[in-house]
Scaffold this motif. Sequence first.
Motif, PDB file in Angstrom:
ATOM      1  N   SER A   7       0.976  -0.825   0.106  1.00  0.00           N
ATOM      2  CA  SER A   7      -0.213   0.082   0.379  1.00  0.00           C
ATOM      3  C   SER A   7       0.699   1.092  -0.243  1.00  0.00           C
ATOM      4  O   SER A   7       0.304   1.772  -1.143  1.00  0.00           O
ATOM      5  CB  SER A   7      -0.986   0.111   1.960  1.00  0.00           C
ATOM      6  OG  SER A   7      -1.798   1.061   1.478  1.00  0.00           O
TER       7      SER A   7
ATOM      8  N   SER B  72       0.882   4.533  -3.314  1.00  0.00           N
ATOM      9  CA  SER B  72       0.083   5.101  -2.510  1.00  0.00           C
ATOM     10  C   SER B  72       1.664   6.345  -3.200  1.00  0.00           C
ATOM     11  O   SER B  72       1.314   7.232  -3.619  1.00  0.00           O
ATOM     12  CB  SER B  72      -0.131   5.365  -1.111  1.00  0.00           C
ATOM     13  OG  SER B  72       1.180   4.934  -0.724  1.00  0.00           O
TER      14      SER B  72
ATOM     15  N   ASP C 210       1.647   6.821  -6.924  1.00  0.00           N
ATOM     16  CA  ASP C 210      -0.164   7.919  -6.943  1.00  0.00           C
ATOM     17  C   ASP C 210      -0.058   9.601  -6.609  1.00  0.00           C
ATOM     18  O   ASP C 210      -0.043   9.888  -7.825  1.00  0.00           O
ATOM     19  CB  ASP C 210      -1.360   7.011  -6.294  1.00  0.00           C
ATOM     20  CG  ASP C 210      -1.860   5.942  -7.384  1.00  0.00           C
ATOM     21  OD1 ASP C 210      -1.451   4.675  -7.765  1.00  0.00           O
ATOM     22  OD2 ASP C 210      -2.564   5.263  -6.535  1.00  0.00           O
ATOM     23  N   ARG C 211       0.474   9.200  -5.193  1.00  0.00           N
ATOM     24  CA  ARG C 211       0.956  10.805  -5.253  1.00  0.00           C
ATOM     25  C   ARG C 211       2.284  11.560  -6.038  1.00  0.00           C
ATOM     26  O   ARG C 211       2.113  12.213  -5.660  1.00  0.00           O
ATOM     27  CB  ARG C 211       1.192  10.597  -3.879  1.00  0.00           C
ATOM     28  CG  ARG C 211       0.103  10.425  -2.695  1.00  0.00           C
ATOM     29  CD  ARG C 211       0.245  10.955  -1.660  1.00  0.00           C
ATOM     30  NE  ARG C 211       1.257  10.714  -0.750  1.00  0.00           N
ATOM     31  CZ  ARG C 211       2.249   9.648  -0.406  1.00  0.00           C
ATOM     32  NH1 ARG C 211       1.225   8.809  -0.220  1.00  0.00           N
ATOM     33  NH2 ARG C 211       3.425   9.179  -0.179  1.00  0.00           N
TER      34      ARG C 211
ATOM     35  N   HIS D  39      -4.090   0.206  -9.399  1.00  0.00           N
ATOM     36  CA  HIS D  39      -3.693   0.030  -7.547  1.00  0.00           C
ATOM     37  C   HIS D  39      -4.903   0.560  -7.519  1.00  0.00           C
ATOM     38  O   HIS D  39      -4.875  -0.779  -5.943  1.00  0.00           O
ATOM     39  CB  HIS D  39      -3.608   1.307  -7.472  1.00  0.00           C
ATOM     40  CG  HIS D  39      -1.546   1.037  -8.160  1.00  0.00           C
ATOM     41  ND1 HIS D  39      -0.737   2.946  -7.769  1.00  0.00           N
ATOM     42  CD2 HIS D  39      -1.249   0.099  -8.480  1.00  0.00           C
ATOM     43  CE1 HIS D  39       0.351   2.024  -8.514  1.00  0.00           C
ATOM     44  NE2 HIS D  39       0.572   1.267  -8.584  1.00  0.00           N
TER      45      HIS D  39
END
Length: 143
Positions: free
Chosen positions: A58, A62, A65-66, A90
């Motif tokens: 995770s 993340s 993605d960020r 994701h």
Amino acid sequence: MTQAQQDSTGDAERVRAFGDELVAVHDWFRAELAGLRTGEPLSGELRAHCVTFCERLSFHHSGEDRAVFPHLEERLPELKEALDRLRAEHVVVAGLVERLAAAGTRDELDRLSAELEAHFDYEEKQLVPVLNSLDAVPWEVRR
């Protein structure tokens, strides 16, 4: 060569291998999944190991993605379709992780493993050459 030049050269070599670092991270996840899949039914220590694995997965996704994906999309708009697919994957993986955490069954672990392998393969095919061609990765925290 001065220390600053050596540091700069080392940083440049490391950045050029950023895609290779992604593969190494994925290989770690692959090995962890293989270890989980060869264990006994998910209980006790194996369940705790699975929770740690899922937390790290995770965190990895993340971060992509960020930070990583927006950076790549801004500089390389031709990657938008691939990055959108990876973001959607994701979400699917996160759902499978939740199902695994709730049920803890071998079937859920197998589903997660199959989805992750396909996801990692696609991500590596699409992004490793791009990441290895970068001159800098500004999303990283400098030392």
